[in-house]
Design a protein around this motif. Structure first.
Motif, PDB file in Angstrom:
ATOM      1  N   THR A 150      45.620 -28.124  31.585  1.00 26.34           N
ATOM      2  CA  THR A 150      46.352 -27.520  30.595  1.00 26.34           C
ATOM      3  C   THR A 150      45.404 -26.804  29.684  1.00 26.34           C
ATOM      4  OG1 THR A 150      47.987 -29.262  30.437  1.00 26.34           O
ATOM      5  CG2 THR A 150      47.451 -28.193  28.484  1.00 26.34           C
ATOM      6  N   GLN A 151      43.989 -27.494  29.700  1.00 30.28           N
ATOM      7  CA  GLN A 151      43.062 -26.833  28.913  1.00 30.28           C
ATOM      8  C   GLN A 151      42.584 -25.533  29.711  1.00 30.28           C
ATOM      9  OE1 GLN A 151      39.930 -29.344  27.619  1.00 30.28           O
ATOM     10  NE2 GLN A 151      39.538 -28.026  25.634  1.00 30.28           N
ATOM     11  N   GLY A 152      42.420 -25.851  30.695  1.00 30.16           N
ATOM     12  CA  GLY A 152      41.698 -24.707  31.750  1.00 30.16           C
ATOM     13  C   GLY A 152      42.571 -23.435  31.722  1.00 30.16           C
ATOM     14  N   ALA A 153      43.998 -23.539  31.713  1.00 28.98           N
ATOM     15  CA  ALA A 153      44.906 -22.380  31.583  1.00 28.98           C
ATOM     16  C   ALA A 153      44.795 -21.562  30.362  1.00 28.98           C
ATOM     17  CB  ALA A 153      46.208 -22.709  31.920  1.00 28.98           C
ATOM     18  N   GLY A 154      44.474 -22.265  29.489  1.00 24.14           N
ATOM     19  CA  GLY A 154      44.187 -21.708  28.147  1.00 24.14           C
ATOM     20  C   GLY A 154      42.901 -21.091  27.941  1.00 24.14           C
ATOM     21  N   GLU A 155      41.844 -21.557  28.665  1.00 21.12           N
ATOM     22  CA  GLU A 155      40.590 -20.972  28.613  1.00 21.12           C
ATOM     23  C   GLU A 155      40.711 -19.825  29.494  1.00 21.12           C
ATOM     24  OE1 GLU A 155      37.851 -25.176  28.636  1.00 21.12           O
ATOM     25  OE2 GLU A 155      38.265 -23.935  30.546  1.00 21.12           O
ATOM     26  N   THR A 156      41.424 -19.713  30.744  1.00 16.98           N
ATOM     27  CA  THR A 156      41.497 -18.441  31.537  1.00 16.98           C
ATOM     28  C   THR A 156      42.231 -17.382  30.590  1.00 16.98           C
ATOM     29  OG1 THR A 156      41.703 -19.875  33.273  1.00 16.98           O
ATOM     30  CG2 THR A 156      42.527 -17.620  33.537  1.00 16.98           C
ATOM     31  N   ARG A 157      43.199 -17.522  29.727  1.00 13.46           N
ATOM     32  CA  ARG A 157      43.723 -16.590  28.968  1.00 13.46           C
ATOM     33  C   ARG A 157      43.035 -16.040  27.943  1.00 13.46           C
ATOM     34  NH1 ARG A 157      48.648 -19.944  29.997  1.00 13.46           N
ATOM     35  NH2 ARG A 157      47.926 -21.208  28.222  1.00 13.46           N
ATOM     36  N   ILE A 158      42.127 -17.077  27.258  1.00  9.65           N
ATOM     37  CA  ILE A 158      41.025 -16.540  26.486  1.00  9.65           C
ATOM     38  C   ILE A 158      40.205 -15.397  27.048  1.00  9.65           C
ATOM     39  CG2 ILE A 158      39.312 -16.907  24.689  1.00  9.65           C
ATOM     40  CD1 ILE A 158      40.784 -19.716  24.264  1.00  9.65           C
ATOM     41  N   ALA A 159      39.607 -15.877  28.225  1.00  8.78           N
ATOM     42  CA  ALA A 159      38.787 -15.033  29.065  1.00  8.78           C
ATOM     43  C   ALA A 159      39.256 -13.609  29.398  1.00  8.78           C
ATOM     44  CB  ALA A 159      38.030 -15.702  30.313  1.00  8.78           C
ATOM     45  N   ALA A 160      40.694 -13.793  29.661  1.00  6.97           N
ATOM     46  CA  ALA A 160      41.283 -12.654  29.833  1.00  6.97           C
ATOM     47  C   ALA A 160      41.491 -11.466  29.031  1.00  6.97           C
ATOM     48  CB  ALA A 160      42.775 -12.850  30.696  1.00  6.97           C
ATOM     49  N   ALA A 161      41.834 -11.797  27.890  1.00 10.74           N
ATOM     50  CA  ALA A 161      41.629 -11.054  26.679  1.00 10.74           C
ATOM     51  C   ALA A 161      40.254 -10.681  26.441  1.00 10.74           C
ATOM     52  CB  ALA A 161      42.278 -11.692  25.454  1.00 10.74           C
ATOM     53  N   SER A 162      39.388 -11.123  26.649  1.00  9.26           N
ATOM     54  CA  SER A 162      37.832 -10.913  26.504  1.00  9.26           C
ATOM     55  C   SER A 162      37.483  -9.794  27.431  1.00  9.26           C
ATOM     56  CB  SER A 162      36.981 -11.837  26.112  1.00  9.26           C
ATOM     57  OG  SER A 162      36.585 -12.446  27.785  1.00  9.26           O
ATOM     58  N   GLY A 163      38.194  -9.773  28.388  1.00  8.36           N
ATOM     59  CA  GLY A 163      37.905  -8.949  29.763  1.00  8.36           C
ATOM     60  C   GLY A 163      36.630  -9.394  30.424  1.00  8.36           C
ATOM     61  N   VAL A 164      36.456 -10.394  30.365  1.00 10.61           N
ATOM     62  CA  VAL A 164      35.529 -11.182  31.247  1.00 10.61           C
ATOM     63  C   VAL A 164      36.099 -12.510  32.368  1.00 10.61           C
ATOM     64  CG1 VAL A 164      33.122 -12.757  31.385  1.00 10.61           C
ATOM     65  CG2 VAL A 164      33.914 -11.355  29.143  1.00 10.61           C
ATOM     66  N   PRO A 165      35.880 -12.294  33.581  1.00  7.99           N
ATOM     67  CA  PRO A 165      36.354 -12.893  34.565  1.00  7.99           C
ATOM     68  C   PRO A 165      35.829 -14.486  34.002  1.00  7.99           C
ATOM     69  CG  PRO A 165      35.529 -10.977  35.588  1.00  7.99           C
ATOM     70  CD  PRO A 165      34.937 -10.948  34.177  1.00  7.99           C
ATOM     71  N   PRO A 166      36.529 -15.522  34.423  1.00  6.88           N
ATOM     72  CA  PRO A 166      36.365 -16.872  34.082  1.00  6.88           C
ATOM     73  C   PRO A 166      35.160 -17.271  34.990  1.00  6.88           C
ATOM     74  CG  PRO A 166      38.551 -16.618  34.390  1.00  6.88           C
ATOM     75  CD  PRO A 166      38.226 -15.433  34.886  1.00  6.88           C
TER      76      PRO A 166
END
Length: 501
Positions: free
Chosen positions: A316-332
């Protein structure tokens, strides 16, 4: 009304949006959030302090994403180039006019300047700067002055002023004839709390050519300003912070399981409601999670969940972190997030690094170079470009460039061996346009050691064999031409001992 009075806007109101972190999910409560404008003034859309305190300084994922962008972005060095007639950039060179970028202020570096640019763009969507000197001159007047330096303008204190010929008194921001005529800088007055603008402040008006305005992500609801990449993921950031706090409370309060309470059947309705209100007050919410339960009156407790694994907390928390990274343009995988590390290999990291460099950092460099041109002295055909030859992060790109250069060299060799002009062959290899070869063939091949019709050399004697009459050469048995006489002399053969007899 004079231009100065129009710009200061003494008779106009300006809207200030509520703080970022206090916004409710229901945007209908704030109808001015998507269009914070009045007359010819356009204020920054999001609360800068709210992003700083609510996201950058309190969310590890947001901080890691901004730091990854900042470290890569700050590695750039700028040089000057001139564009050719075909629009392609020419060779890079360093001129005295851009020395200010290497030392933007006392003890400052180009890396610090670029770090500030990235930080303001991530948190406010806009970076503003101008130049000043020790004599108090600002903008173009400070060029080459004593102590010339670059000064960052805090983005939430800057207002974009728009003017129009149709309505000079109160121009509409979306008038087709409207344009940016000035930037108004409103720092708080001395003695006031930071971020609070008082009536005694001294506004500073700057012309557009005196200001560096860098806004790589446009705000669709505004015409000239940029938008932070944090804006679309406010809820993701809030959810990630809540999940982190939930996890912390779980361990702080002894990892107690969540309970469900059943009351005795003899409890009346008012008593049940009173018990429920008291229970919610003492146990509901993240701050009250996992507290020890004390019950009476025949109440029973049922365990609802025993640990975080039943919530699939990591996923659950990892999916949210990935969406934040996607918006920043930085691969996880570049940030080091859990979902990125699960598939981490040397190959995957290289592909992620290439995507980060090509799709995020390089476009930002290109736009930043154009924005910084207003702070330096350049001749009319000159432009700023990034010199990335010494950036370690792009070292693999240099290997690819070397492979491309080898392929271009092979193409040039083939064309020259085919009899094409060497300069035209180089142009074709660079532009990949074979039209450059039109009219540039020499008529000869590299294997022809003699002009057409003069025959060939005898490999044993070194003498010239008779030419073919059909090729316009000297027929067999005829007198040799002067050119044939010049090349028909036998080559001297080396003698034993190294001396020629």
């Amino acid at each position: 009304m004079t231009l100065f009075r129009r710009l200061t806007g003494a008779r106009r109101k300006s809207w200030a949006q509520p703080e970022f972190w206090s916004l409710d999910d229901d945007v209908t409560r704030w109808p001015l959030i998507s269009a914070s404008m009045s007359g010819s003034r356009e204020d920054i859309g999001n609360d800068f302090e709210g992003y700083v305190q609510g996201a950058y300084k309190s969310s590890g994922v947001v901080f890691a994403c901004i730091l990854a962008r900042q470290l890569a972005f700050s590695e750039a060095r700028f040089a000057v180039c001139r564009y050719g007639l075909d629009g392609r950039p020419g060779d890079l060179k360093y001129t005295p006019g851009i020395e200010l970028l290497s030392r933007p202020w006392s003890n400052g570096t180009i890396g610090e300047l670029l770090s500030r640019m990235e930080l303001d763009v991530s948190l406010a969507g806009n970076f503003y700067a101008t130049t000043v000197d020790d004599l108090g001159r600002i903008g173009r007047a400070a060029r080459g002055g004593p102590g010339e330096r670059i000064v960052r303008l805090r983005p939430d204190w800057v207002t974009i002023i728009i003017g129009s010929r149709k309505d000079p008194e109160d121009a509409h921001p979306y008038d087709v004839t409207a344009k940016v005529i000035a930037y108004e800088y409103n720092p708080p007055a001395a003695g006031t709390q930071w971020g609070v603008i008082s009536d005694q402040q001294q506004s500073l008006l700057l012309l557009p050519e005196d200001v560096c305005h860098y806004s790589p992500i446009p705000d669709p609801s505004m015409r000239y300003r940029g938008m932070s990449w944090l804006t679309p993921i406010v809820n993701e950031v809030k959810a990630d912070k809540a999940a982190t706090k939930h996890k912390l409370k779980y361990f702080e309060l002894g990892a107690s399981p969540k309970m469900a309470v059943a009351l005795d059947k003899e409890i009346t309705g008012p008593q049940a409601r009173e018990f429920a209100e008291l229970f919610k007050e003492q146990h509901q919410g993240v701050d009250n999670a996992y507290k020890t339960l004390f019950l009476a009156g025949g109440a029973t407790v049922t365990t609802v969940g025993s640990d975080l694994s039943q919530l699939d907390f990591k996923t659950t928390q990892g999916a949210g972190e990935t969406r934040i990274a996607a918006a920043s343009g930085v691969p996880p995988i570049i940030v080091g997030l859990s979902e990125g590390l699960e598939s981490a290999t040397y190959s995957n990291y290289g592909q992620a690094r290439r995507r980060f460099a090509d799709n995020t950092i390089r476009p930002l460099w290109r736009m930043a170079g154009v924005a910084l041109e207003s702070l330096v002295s350049l001749k009319k055909p000159e432009h700023l470009r990034v010199d990335d030859r010494d950036i370690a992060f792009l070292r693999e790109d240099l290997s690819d460039q070397a492979a491309i250069l080898a392929q271009q060299a092979a193409v040039i060799r083939q064309l020259v061996d085919g009899g094409f002009d060497p300069d035209a062959s180089v142009k074709v290899a660079k532009s990949m346009n074979v039209d450059e070869l039109i009219g540039n063939h020499s008529g000869l091949l590299s294997v022809q050691l003699l002009p057409p019709g003069m025959g060939q050399f005898d490999p044993e004697t070194g003498e010239v064999l008779p030419g073919d009459p059909a090729m316009g050469g000297q027929p067999a048995g005829g007198a040799p031409s002067p050119q044939q006489q010049a090349v028909s002399q036998p080559k001297p053969r080396p003698q034993p001992g190294g001396a020629n007899q």
